[in-house]
Design a protein around this motif. Structure first.
Motif, PDB file in Angstrom:
ATOM      1  N   ALA B 328      44.468  76.141  45.898  1.00  0.00           N
ATOM      2  CA  ALA B 328      43.667  76.281  47.113  1.00  0.00           C
ATOM      3  C   ALA B 328      43.480  74.926  47.790  1.00  0.00           C
ATOM      4  O   ALA B 328      43.517  74.818  49.025  1.00  0.00           O
ATOM      5  N   ALA B 329      43.329  73.852  46.966  1.00  0.00           N
ATOM      6  CA  ALA B 329      43.120  72.524  47.543  1.00  0.00           C
ATOM      7  C   ALA B 329      44.332  72.091  48.350  1.00  0.00           C
ATOM      8  O   ALA B 329      44.211  71.535  49.440  1.00  0.00           O
ATOM      9  N   TYR B 330      45.533  72.347  47.800  1.00  0.00           N
ATOM     10  CA  TYR B 330      46.746  71.975  48.540  1.00  0.00           C
ATOM     11  C   TYR B 330      46.969  72.894  49.723  1.00  0.00           C
ATOM     12  O   TYR B 330      47.330  72.449  50.822  1.00  0.00           O
ATOM     13  N   GLY B 331      46.765  74.197  49.493  1.00  0.00           N
ATOM     14  CA  GLY B 331      47.000  75.167  50.568  1.00  0.00           C
ATOM     15  C   GLY B 331      46.127  74.901  51.782  1.00  0.00           C
ATOM     16  O   GLY B 331      46.515  75.185  52.926  1.00  0.00           O
ATOM     17  N   ALA B 332      44.948  74.310  51.534  1.00  0.00           N
ATOM     18  CA  ALA B 332      44.006  74.081  52.628  1.00  0.00           C
ATOM     19  C   ALA B 332      44.590  73.169  53.705  1.00  0.00           C
ATOM     20  O   ALA B 332      44.112  73.147  54.839  1.00  0.00           O
ATOM     21  N   PHE B 333      45.650  72.421  53.364  1.00  0.00           N
ATOM     22  CA  PHE B 333      46.220  71.493  54.337  1.00  0.00           C
ATOM     23  C   PHE B 333      47.386  72.079  55.112  1.00  0.00           C
ATOM     24  O   PHE B 333      47.986  71.414  55.943  1.00  0.00           O
ATOM     25  N   THR B 334      47.701  73.338  54.818  1.00  0.00           N
ATOM     26  CA  THR B 334      48.852  73.947  55.475  1.00  0.00           C
ATOM     27  C   THR B 334      48.697  73.907  57.000  1.00  0.00           C
ATOM     28  O   THR B 334      49.643  73.581  57.723  1.00  0.00           O
ATOM     29  N   GLY B 335      47.497  74.217  57.469  1.00  0.00           N
ATOM     30  CA  GLY B 335      47.267  74.229  58.910  1.00  0.00           C
ATOM     31  C   GLY B 335      47.509  72.857  59.527  1.00  0.00           C
ATOM     32  O   GLY B 335      48.205  72.712  60.544  1.00  0.00           O
ATOM     33  N   GLU B 336      46.985  71.831  58.848  1.00  0.00           N
ATOM     34  CA  GLU B 336      47.131  70.465  59.354  1.00  0.00           C
ATOM     35  C   GLU B 336      48.594  70.025  59.369  1.00  0.00           C
ATOM     36  O   GLU B 336      49.059  69.376  60.304  1.00  0.00           O
ATOM     37  N   VAL B 337      49.311  70.414  58.307  1.00  0.00           N
ATOM     38  CA  VAL B 337      50.725  70.072  58.219  1.00  0.00           C
ATOM     39  C   VAL B 337      51.474  70.700  59.386  1.00  0.00           C
ATOM     40  O   VAL B 337      52.299  70.060  60.041  1.00  0.00           O
ATOM     41  N   GLU B 338      51.137  71.939  59.669  1.00  0.00           N
ATOM     42  CA  GLU B 338      51.825  72.639  60.749  1.00  0.00           C
ATOM     43  C   GLU B 338      51.606  71.921  62.082  1.00  0.00           C
ATOM     44  O   GLU B 338      52.553  71.672  62.834  1.00  0.00           O
ATOM     45  N   THR B 339      50.356  71.543  62.349  1.00  0.00           N
ATOM     46  CA  THR B 339      50.037  70.827  63.593  1.00  0.00           C
ATOM     47  C   THR B 339      50.819  69.522  63.664  1.00  0.00           C
ATOM     48  O   THR B 339      51.413  69.190  64.690  1.00  0.00           O
ATOM     49  N   PHE B 340      50.822  68.794  62.537  1.00  0.00           N
ATOM     50  CA  PHE B 340      51.501  67.506  62.499  1.00  0.00           C
ATOM     51  C   PHE B 340      52.979  67.674  62.813  1.00  0.00           C
ATOM     52  O   PHE B 340      53.559  66.911  63.584  1.00  0.00           O
ATOM     53  N   SER B 435      46.233  78.674  52.647  1.00  0.00           N
ATOM     54  CA  SER B 435      47.271  78.467  53.657  1.00  0.00           C
ATOM     55  C   SER B 435      47.069  79.448  54.800  1.00  0.00           C
ATOM     56  O   SER B 435      47.099  79.079  55.977  1.00  0.00           O
ATOM     57  N   ALA B 436      46.884  80.721  54.429  1.00  0.00           N
ATOM     58  CA  ALA B 436      46.708  81.756  55.450  1.00  0.00           C
ATOM     59  C   ALA B 436      45.480  81.458  56.306  1.00  0.00           C
ATOM     60  O   ALA B 436      45.511  81.600  57.527  1.00  0.00           O
ATOM     61  N   LEU B 437      44.422  81.021  55.670  1.00  0.00           N
ATOM     62  CA  LEU B 437      43.185  80.741  56.410  1.00  0.00           C
ATOM     63  C   LEU B 437      43.354  79.535  57.335  1.00  0.00           C
ATOM     64  O   LEU B 437      42.998  79.588  58.511  1.00  0.00           O
ATOM     65  N   SER B 438      43.927  78.440  56.791  1.00  0.00           N
ATOM     66  CA  SER B 438      43.990  77.207  57.582  1.00  0.00           C
ATOM     67  C   SER B 438      45.017  77.311  58.708  1.00  0.00           C
ATOM     68  O   SER B 438      44.841  76.720  59.763  1.00  0.00           O
ATOM     69  N   ALA B 439      46.101  78.056  58.459  1.00  0.00           N
ATOM     70  CA  ALA B 439      47.124  78.165  59.500  1.00  0.00           C
ATOM     71  C   ALA B 439      46.904  79.403  60.365  1.00  0.00           C
ATOM     72  O   ALA B 439      47.622  79.604  61.348  1.00  0.00           O
ATOM     73  N   GLY B 440      45.950  80.234  59.971  1.00  0.00           N
ATOM     74  CA  GLY B 440      45.666  81.450  60.729  1.00  0.00           C
ATOM     75  C   GLY B 440      46.827  82.426  60.730  1.00  0.00           C
ATOM     76  O   GLY B 440      47.108  83.092  61.707  1.00  0.00           O
ATOM     77  N   ASP B 441      47.567  82.475  59.597  1.00  0.00           N
ATOM     78  CA  ASP B 441      48.724  83.364  59.515  1.00  0.00           C
ATOM     79  C   ASP B 441      48.640  84.139  58.200  1.00  0.00           C
ATOM     80  O   ASP B 441      48.893  83.598  57.130  1.00  0.00           O
ATOM     81  N   GLY B 442      48.294  85.410  58.285  1.00  0.00           N
ATOM     82  CA  GLY B 442      48.046  86.232  57.096  1.00  0.00           C
ATOM     83  C   GLY B 442      49.269  86.404  56.208  1.00  0.00           C
ATOM     84  O   GLY B 442      49.146  86.614  55.004  1.00  0.00           O
TER      85      GLY B 442
END
Lengths: 325, 551
Positions: B328-340, B435-442
């Motif tokens: 969960a700790a790593y997945g939480a950055f999925t959204g940020e990675v996508e933006t970057f 990942s799903a939560l941070s990137a908003g993609d279920g």
């Protein structure tokens, strides 16, 4: 407590345990070196020997936990290695050093072992816990050595099995619990079950066992009925006489004769007893103390390293035994 | 506790004239060194040589300035910061700076692990067996056992630091200075020392060596993740982690000594706390008192599978929760990675080597593979536990009942295999959920889960090796650690340095398709599963033939 009566299996001539020429080596060490052991169905058999003589190794082979390197081993008319599971349903085992699961309570451990064996009598379990004064609600880690042993004993005694294999089962028990244990074994015996009792405690063996096998350095050095073994051994006599006794030490069968004023002390082989008493009588015997040979002497004779050195060593051994008492 | 062990008594030497709380420490230190005369050098050498081979690999792979500059792009991204470090020396990214930025945090895990395992082995684990009673009943001061273990682990860390410094300085690489190498070694040792302090406290609180190992192991993961999260965001969180302090020395770039003071101070406080706590409890007891339990077993416990579940349930729970949290700790950055990635085209070209996949997929598979390599530690520990149950004599009474060896082993292996599935699901759910939560993609939920589950055959392979050893060569069971540690090493460094194919292929994890980044390929999965089944079968045959070993 009543156990269901058991008739000896398959017409009574079969031995519950029959071991011939058993050899087991661990690397360079020869732990068992041609061991023979026969235990009749329905008898309580004492298995005596010093530390490291091979008692536990023998028992582990009998349980199919270790594989024999050579020799024939039969247990309840089966092969302990290949028929292990079927045989284990008919026996119960108490190890000498009981290790319990730290996160299971004593009661859970009892139920676990008994259920894996095929179930137990809950009433008997309850009675045994009371008799052994065991609190089954404590975690395995918090029990003392004696209490861990009680857990294993209750699990074994509450099961309806033909054979009990007990490896120094009471080493951690107090004298009161030792007495309870002896009562339990007597009940087991009355019910016609077989018991192999490995032990260090001579009093226990003397009280409970019909036959005894003495093991030393991986070999059974003596086996038989206790009373017969004693017959072979000497009685110690202490007599107070009016007139000095002479020539006693020249008599056949007399050993270690000492005279101190009016006091005579010696030991004598069983078969020469009558002649020696006849020799003493004319000297005016005031008092006579006769000590039957105790198991300690048997023990010392076989345990001491002087075994191999012949009759001289034997005398030293019995002298030690007298001193120990 | 009156557990009397029949092991040979420990010679604690001649009594000192006056008995202080440290009496006997010297003899105990010699005793520990005697017991661990192979273990300690092995730890030191394996860690030193791993680091040395990494340095050599980097020298070959990044010979030119252009190569090194390309790498800056990767390491300057949130992904690079998460798996590597805070971006040390990116202006002039030398080989030395790479070692500092990318590998200090990674090697730190193993140094911390070494310190934890060594310390517990000589303190709490000894108390658990009852051997500590023999020692404490001799002329041995109240603090002697703890002090002796502390001294040995501290010296081990210092020797390791020095050897690492010597080994690195010997590479002849221009950017690897002697001063920087000393700083590097000292930084690694500082992490080992902080964890020695942490585990010294843990060992006082819990009653079992395994729990102390477990808590300290979980803390290693926590400080690694805290550092990763801090480095990614470039914020204060890195300063909450001992690994962050070590990285703050910036070896080969700035060579700062003062962050080591923080580590030293924290270590001193922890050690003092451990000493105070150690006098507040009895030998053998924890600070948490035991409670009475049920008088009778539940119906489930009477079956071999029920027993296995009961044995493994606590570690299943904690490992599952830990891996879920890590994922969960790593997945939480999925959204940020996508933006970057959307903002940075250069990086996109470098990172995205496979055609027809998305960045998110690459990211998901690159965080899943090391997590699953860590998850495979679980079956190894579980099977080592089975072996410990055997040697301590708790299997003997079980097999003296109507329970066959095959059924005993079978139920244990069944629970361990199922445990592997639970670990994969926990990792996958952790990664997928955040990942799903941070990137908003279920749909990432399912992607994370599938990526994790694909690694199951590799976990089963680890189980297979362990069971085969347990059955055939039980004394060599520890060798299975080579498989998982090698696997973890490859999963964590494989993407960062170029290694020959056969070197990476030795790890079972390399054969797993990196879902969802690459295409699904069933063949390696089927092959690994078949090999695992064969190994497990070998273990069963061996188990049926061998003697049961108990002390």
């Amino acid at each position: 407590m009543r156990y269901p009566q058991r008739s000896p299996q398959n017409g009574s001539v079969n031995n519950a345990i029959d071991v011939v020429g058993l050899v087991k080596t661990f690397g360079q060490t020869r732990a068992l070196d041609g061991l023979n052991l026969q235990v009749k169905a329905g008898e309580v058999h004492g298995f005596l020997g010093p530390n490291g003589a091979g008692k536990s190794t023998t028992i582990r082979v009998l349980l199919g936990l270790l594989r024999a390197d050579a020799g024939q081993v039969r247990l309840l008319d089966g092969d302990p290695w290949s028929d292990a599971v079927a045989l284990h349903r008919r026996l119960a085992y108490v190890p000498g050093d009981v290790s319990l699961w730290p996160n299971l309570t004593g009661g859970e451990a009892i139920d676990l072992l008994a259920r894996l064996r095929g179930g137990l009598d809950p009433a008997k379990r309850e009675t045994l816990c009371e008799r052994f004064d065991l609190d089954p609600s404590k975690k395995g880690r918090t029990y003392s050595k004696g209490n861990r042993q009680k857990v294993a004993l209750v699990a074994a005694l509450a099961s309806d099995v033909e054979l009990l294999i007990l490896d120094e089962p009471t080493a951690g028990l107090d004298p009161l619990m030792e007495a309870v244990f002896q009562d339990c074994i007597r009940e087991v015996k009355e019910a016609g079950r077989t018991v192999l009792l490995s032990s260090h405690i001579l009093g226990q063996v003397e009280k409970l066992c019909d036959k005894v096998s003495i093991i030393r350095q991986g070999v059974v050095v003596e086996s038989g009925v206790l009373s017969q073994m004693r017959h072979l051994r000497r009685t110690t006599i202490e007599a107070e006489v009016e007139r000095p006794v002479t020539g006693l030490s020249e008599l056949a069968g007399v050993h270690d004769a000492h005279t101190e004023n009016s006091l005579v002390r010696f030991s004598v082989d069983g078969e020469h007893m009558d002649k020696v008493i006849a020799w003493l009588a004319p000297h005016g015997v005031r008092s006579l103390i006769s000590q039957p040979p105790a198991l300690e002497e048997l023990f010392l004779r076989h345990y001491g390293d002087e075994l191999a050195t012949g009759s001289d060593g034997q005398r030293v051994a019995s002298g030690d035994a007298g001193a120990a008492r | 506790m009156t557990a009397v062990s029949e092991r040979p008594g420990v010679q604690v030497g001649a009594p000192a004239a006056a008995g202080g709380p440290l009496t006997g420490t010297g003899t105990l230190i010699k005793f520990i060194l005697r017991r661990d005369r192979i273990r300690i050098p092995a730890w030191i050498l394996v860690i030193t040589f791993s680091l040395l081979s990494v340095a050599r690999g980097l020298q070959q792979a990044y010979a030119t300035a252009a190569d090194r500059q390309a790498r800056v792009e990767v390491m300057d991204s949130p992904v690079g910061r998460a798996v590597g470090g805070p971006g040390i020396g990116l202006d002039d990214y030398t080989i030395g700076a790479m070692l500092s930025n990318e590998f200090l945090s990674f090697i730190a895990i193993f140094v911390a692990l070494m310190s934890v395992l060594l310390f517990v082995r000589h303190t709490r684990a000894e108390e658990e067996t009852g051997r500590a009673e023999l020692v404490r009943a001799a002329v041995v001061g109240r603090y002697a056992v703890t002090t002796a273990a502390l001294v040995v682990v501290t010296v081990t860390n210092l020797v390791l630091g020095l050897l690492v410094a010597l080994a690195l300085a010997s590479t002849g690489e221009e950017s690897i200075t002697v001063q920087g190498s000393l700083m590097y070694g000292a930084s690694l040792a500082s992490i080992g020392l902080v964890f020695t302090g942490i585990v010294a406290v843990c060992a006082q609180i819990t009653e079992y060596g395994r729990s102390a190992n477990g808590i300290a192991g979980a803390l290693i993961a926590v400080v690694f993740v805290v550092r990763a999260v801090g480095d990614m965001g470039g914020n204060f969180l890195s300063w909450l982690s001992p690994i962050g302090w070590a990285q703050a020395t910036r070896p080969y770039v700035d060579d700062r000594w003062w962050p080591l003071l923080v580590s030293a101070l924290v270590t001193a406080v922890l050690v003092a706390a451990a000493f105070v706590l150690s006098t507040r409890r009895d030998v053998g007891a924890g600070l948490v008192p035991p409670r009475p339990g049920p008088r009778q077993a539940s119906p489930l416990l009477g079956t071999p599978v029920g027993l296995a579940l009961r044995m493994h349930r606590a570690s299943l729970l904690w490992w599952g929760l830990g891996l879920f949290a890590l994922g969960a700790a790593y997945g939480a950055f999925t959204g940020e990675v996508e933006t970057f990635l959307q903002d940075n085209e250069t990086f996109r070209d470098i990172f995205l080597q496979t055609e027809g996949t998305s960045f998110i997929n690459s990211w998901l598979s690159s965080i899943t593979s090391p997590l699953l390599a860590v998850a495979s530690f679980y079956p190894v520990l579980a099977i080592q536990r089975m072996r410990a149950e055997e040697t301590v004599g708790r299997v003997e009474p079980l097999l003296a009942t109507g329970l066959s060896r095959a059924r005993w082993l079978g139920s244990q292996v069944l629970v361990v295999l199922a445990g592997g599935v639970i670990m994969a699901v926990a990792c996958g759910l952790g990664v997928g959920l955040t990942s799903a939560l941070s990137a908003g993609d279920g749909s990432l939920m399912a992607d994370g889960l599938v990526a994790a589950l694909a690694y199951l055959p590799a976990t089963w392979f680890v189980v297979g090796v362990a069971v085969a050893l347990l059955g055939i060569l039980p004394r060599a069971l520890g060798a299975v650690w080579l498989v998982v540690v090698y696997g973890l090493f490859m999963e964590m460094t494989g993407g960062l340095i170029e290694l020959p194919g056969w070197v990476t292929d030795l790890s079972p994890f390399e054969h797993i398709p990196a879902l969802p980044a690459t295409e699904f390929n069933a063949l390696p999965l089927v092959l690994l599963t078949v090999i695992s089944a064969g190994l497990i079968a070998l273990g069963f045959v061996g188990m049926r033939k061998r003697d049961l070993e108990s002390n």
